[in-house]
Design an enzyme around this catalytic site. Sequence first.
Site: not given
Ligand code: LLP
Length: 419
Positions: A377, A280, A348
């Site tokens: 993020y 997570p 801009c």
């Molecule tokens: N494991 C893997 C292999 C991943 O690619 C990711 C996120 C996670 C775990 C963690 O996921 P989470 O629990 O945070 O959802 N920049 C985007 C989110 C990109 C997530 C990429 N991978 C945003 O701002 O929504």
Amino acid sequence: MEEIKAFNHYLEYIGGELYIEGVPVRELAVKYGTPLYIYSANYIRERVDLYKNAFPEALICYAVKANFNPEIIKIAGEKGCGADIVSGGELFFSLRAGIDPKRIVYSGVGKTSEEISYALDTGILMFNVESRMELDVINGIAKSKGKKAPVSLRVNPDVDPKTHPYIATGMKESKFGIDIKRALDEYKYASSLSNIEVIGIHCHIGSQITEISPFSEAVERVIDLYHNLLNEGIEIRYVDIGGGLGIRYKPEDTEPSPLDLYEAIKPYISDIKAKLIIEPGRSVVGNAGIFVTEVQFIKKKEGKNFIIVDGGMNDLIRPSIYGAYHHIVPVTPKGNKKIKADIVGPICETGDFLAKDREIEEPERGDLLAVLSAGAYGYVMSSYYNLRKRPAEILVDGESYRCIRKRQDYDDMYELHCK
Ligand code: LLP
């Protein structure tokens, strides 16, 4: 105003001022300037505890990409988390923050030879491998070092996670993982390689997933594969189900809990011998953080109002690239009448906005706004586009606080260039 508690119970108005844990947000903005990221340490600890309580037997690998500040990684580490990384840089930060390499899993479609070599040298728990070619490369590098690389294959279960298409990763048209239908063959191939030790299955279907059913669908498919592999004599010691649990971005949103996730997948995982891994990110740090920005100007054009603030897409890019909603509240509400306005940054580009058509009490020049749910993020996706200083980061822990990353200054930015 009470709605902010739904995001993070450490956010509270006391005497007309927004507090995070025991510290007034205004005090931090005055001391460190704006734009500013502020995180609540105790919130992060509590979020890790939710995972630990729901999955007492699992290894929880905090997804460093969500917020890679070493002090944040340390909080997760002190709570017993390992790390989920996607680059050599994230490996370096995780190790420096004290994470045991034996609790680090390494995902990503484009690992370089240098990164693979570095990870092998440090002795990580496993590589989550995304293609046959990557398997061959890891095998070759491991051979040259006289090592066996511990590997799990990232399978793509072809499940619709019902999230923004840019962050859906487990559908067959995405670049991620190995098609689950071909997985058995790939496992047989991996097992035949001399310097690969197959130890796990990995999947991650996307991010900001607010329904539980995509997870249970994916886990069901992964556990099917686990049993098929067992029948073929391939013993799997780790089942890594990735991250992706969504969080509240609007006051009225509901968010699934780690326990909801556990209940949904329990039928599939209860009789497996492998250790479960979860990765997570957002659900640990997302609502720990706020982004504080100062109102510069108010501009009323025909049919449209703009609140121009000092934080922009360079600091918090989620609204610009995903059309993401972030709730925005005044740090010191004045009870002014509400207006509808776009809240925009100084960059801009017309795509530089934090909110569109937002109803908010009309601020005045110099007022502070807090953008919520900015712990994941946020800073990690910032840039110094337009040569704007990347913001400082502050960690609040009860009544105390400290700067965990100083604001960039012009010298820093200039010195980064080759002379
Ligand atoms: N494991 C893997 C292999 C991943 O690619 C990711 C996120 C996670 C775990 C963690 O996921 P989470 O629990 O945070 O959802 N920049 C985007 C989110 C990109 C997530 C990429 N991978 C945003 O701002 O929504």
